[in-house]
Structure formats: structure tokens, C-alpha cells
Design an enzyme around this catalytic site. Sequence first.
Site, mmCIF file in Angstrom:
data_model
loop_
_atom_site.group_PDB
_atom_site.id
_atom_site.type_symbol
_atom_site.label_atom_id
_atom_site.label_comp_id
_atom_site.label_asym_id
_atom_site.label_seq_id
_atom_site.Cartn_x
_atom_site.Cartn_y
_atom_site.Cartn_z
ATOM 1 N N GLU A 213 0.830 -1.220 0.000
ATOM 2 C CA GLU A 213 0.000 0.000 0.000
ATOM 3 C C GLU A 213 0.854 1.255 0.000
ATOM 4 O O GLU A 213 1.133 1.833 1.056
ATOM 5 C CB GLU A 213 -0.918 0.023 1.226
ATOM 6 C CG GLU A 213 -2.022 -1.009 1.193
ATOM 7 C CD GLU A 213 -2.989 -0.865 2.365
ATOM 8 O OE1 GLU A 213 -2.746 -0.045 3.264
ATOM 9 O OE2 GLU A 213 -3.993 -1.596 2.366
ATOM 10 N N GLU B 172 -6.156 -7.571 -0.008
ATOM 11 C CA GLU B 172 -6.425 -7.318 1.416
ATOM 12 C C GLU B 172 -7.742 -6.571 1.563
ATOM 13 O O GLU B 172 -7.979 -5.588 0.866
ATOM 14 C CB GLU B 172 -5.286 -6.478 2.017
ATOM 15 C CG GLU B 172 -5.458 -6.218 3.509
ATOM 16 C CD GLU B 172 -4.389 -5.282 4.066
ATOM 17 O OE1 GLU B 172 -3.182 -5.529 3.839
ATOM 18 O OE2 GLU B 172 -4.772 -4.291 4.720
HETATM 19 C C1 IDC Z 1 -2.772 -2.830 10.763
HETATM 20 C C2 IDC Z 1 -2.880 -3.905 11.811
HETATM 21 C C3 IDC Z 1 -2.543 -3.321 13.156
HETATM 22 C C4 IDC Z 1 -1.183 -2.636 13.087
HETATM 23 C C5 IDC Z 1 -1.176 -1.594 11.975
HETATM 24 C C6 IDC Z 1 0.164 -0.908 11.783
HETATM 25 O O1 IDC Z 1 -4.171 -4.456 11.787
HETATM 26 O O2 IDC Z 1 -2.535 -4.339 14.158
HETATM 27 O O3 IDC Z 1 -0.907 -1.995 14.328
HETATM 28 O O4 IDC Z 1 -1.513 -2.233 10.761
HETATM 29 O O5 IDC Z 1 1.116 -1.789 11.319
HETATM 30 C C7 IDC Z 1 -3.945 -1.702 5.935
HETATM 31 C C8 IDC Z 1 -2.591 -2.303 6.007
HETATM 32 C C9 IDC Z 1 -2.455 -3.195 7.208
HETATM 33 C C10 IDC Z 1 -3.159 -2.614 8.427
HETATM 34 C C11 IDC Z 1 -4.655 -2.576 8.098
HETATM 35 C C12 IDC Z 1 -5.517 -2.046 9.241
HETATM 36 O O6 IDC Z 1 -2.213 -2.990 4.833
HETATM 37 O O7 IDC Z 1 -1.084 -3.361 7.462
HETATM 38 O O8 IDC Z 1 -2.941 -3.460 9.495
HETATM 39 N N1 IDC Z 1 -4.859 -1.772 6.910
HETATM 40 O O9 IDC Z 1 -5.165 -0.734 9.573
HETATM 41 N N2 IDC Z 1 -4.434 -0.975 4.957
HETATM 42 C C13 IDC Z 1 -5.656 -0.535 5.301
HETATM 43 C C14 IDC Z 1 -5.957 -1.035 6.553
#
Ligand code: IDC
Length: 277
Positions: free
Chosen positions: A112, A200
Site C-alpha cells: 500500500e 487485502e
Molecule cells: C494494521 C494492523 C494493526 C497494526 C497496523 C500498523 O491491523 O494491528 O498496528 O496495521 O502496522 C492496511 C494495512 C495493514 C493494516 C490494516 C488495518 O495494509 O497493514 O494493518 N490496513 O489498519 N491498509 C488498510 C488497513
Amino acid sequence: GMSTHGIGWFPAFVNEGAFRTLRDDWNTNVVRLAMYTGASEGYTGSAMATHEALVRKGIDICIKLDMYVIVDWHILADQSPSVRKADAIRFFDEISREYADYPNIVYEICNEPNGYSQWDNDIKPYAEEVIPVIRKNDPDSVIIVGTPTWSQDIDKALSNPLEFDNVMYALHFYAATHTDWLRQRAQNCVSRGLPIFVSEFGCCDASGNGANDFNQTKKWLDLLDDLGVSYCNWNLANKNESSSAFKQSASANGNWTENDMNPSGSWIRKWFRGEIQ
Ligand code: IDC
């Protein structure tokens, strides 16, 4: 399929029992291995080799189980994939060389991009350097390329596509945040011939936490099924957040019961099994 959480934080979920349960009980055929690539996210020093070894372990399990496996270079905090480009090139060269003979592997070269990272002058040039490295070893595997604004701006790729075969573009959604307007974009881009992969998505909001919206999730997944677009749910872990499929008390080793699952895990398993109409 399911996406792991960051494998550096939840390494225990990369195991055969878990993936076998995802295949046989959850009715899925792909596991996405999310390896965060920011130094601030743990991909630094000797941990880099540890995380890469976990990717190889996950790939080997998927090959054994005859599942697809998405090797996800999970750029997030760095915003631009250019920040770790040299490591990405080394990593994808090694993996594509080692696994050239296995059609199971799907490469996702930048999860992303976000913030200042734009398609024309940053992500596309990055992809134009990384894709030939993979292609040299593995000429026709599928390669997923992330898009700007946390992989929402697939329209930017439609306007200025990459000139390689077997490339797909990532579209990510979180059902409580991204609704009709992003579905409309998905529909438009697919109808104009853009190959997309929802590598995702979450049933909750974009923080990965907060309330689930299964009504919006169902609208999304019905649309993706109609369009023939594949998808992976975030996430295969037992972190205390609503996007984690499992409660903190659950084991990482598969054979999960309802009692092990968070609401999102329970719902998505039923969805994959065709038990939600
Ligand atoms: C989130 C995890 C969370 C972590 C955060 C930072 O759920 O536990 O603390 O990242 O690393 C994404 C990302 C994905 C995110 C998720 C939710 O690809 O890494 O995971 N998210 O925020 N894109 C949109 C949402």
C-alpha cells in the site's frame, strides 16, 4: 483466502496446521504472507533474515498443501516503495529464483503506497525495475502491484498501465470505511479491462479495528464474486483488534472452533464456506 498479519509480529500463525485448516475447513485456496518492510515495523538488521525465512517457510507449506501463496512486500509506514527498493530487488530476485518452478507463487511487490507516493512518478517506475527482476527468473507468474492511497487508486493504473503481461493491480477496502464510491471505481475499472486483485480487505474500518460492517462486506464480496475478482481477508492472527480472526486465547495451530474466533473470523469462515447468502 486469508492474509496473515505481519509475520514478524505473529510468526506462530505460519504453520501447516493453520494453513491446512484454512484449506479444508475454511474452503480457501490462497494464503497471503504479509512481510512488513519498514525499519520502524521491524524489518531491520538481523530480523530481516528471520522474516524472510518465515516467508520461505510459508511458501513451502503452501506448495505442500497445493495452495496459492501471495508473497506480500508489505510497505506501509515507509509510504513509498522506493524507500526499500534495493532490498525489494534482492528479495524478489532470490525468491523468484528459488521458486521459479512452482506455479503456486503470486508476487505482490508493494502492499500500500500512500502519502506522497504517486503512481506515475514513483510506483510505476518502481514496478518497472522490480518486475523484470522477477520475470528473468519466473517468466509468467502473476505479479500484483499496489496503487496509491493505500491501494485504492486503481484508476491511476488504468490511465497509465504497466506494459508487462500477467500483472494485476491491488485494490484494498475496509468495509466500514470504503463503500459505494470505491465499489463504483472497482466496477468501472474492471469493465474497462483492468485486472485487479483484492489482496487485502477488512470487515471493519481502515484502522483494522472498530465495529465490523458485515452488510457492507457482503455487498463488496457479492460484487467481487460477480466480477470474478479474488480476495484475501485481513488478518490471520489473535491480536486484540476486530480485524484479527481469532481471540487472544486461540492457538495458532488450526482446528479452530467458534469459540476461538472473533466475529470477523466467524463471519468470514462462513462466507468462504458458502453459508452466508
Ligand atoms: C494494521 C494492523 C494493526 C497494526 C497496523 C500498523 O491491523 O494491528 O498496528 O496495521 O502496522 C492496511 C494495512 C495493514 C493494516 C490494516 C488495518 O495494509 O497493514 O494493518 N490496513 O489498519 N491498509 C488498510 C488497513
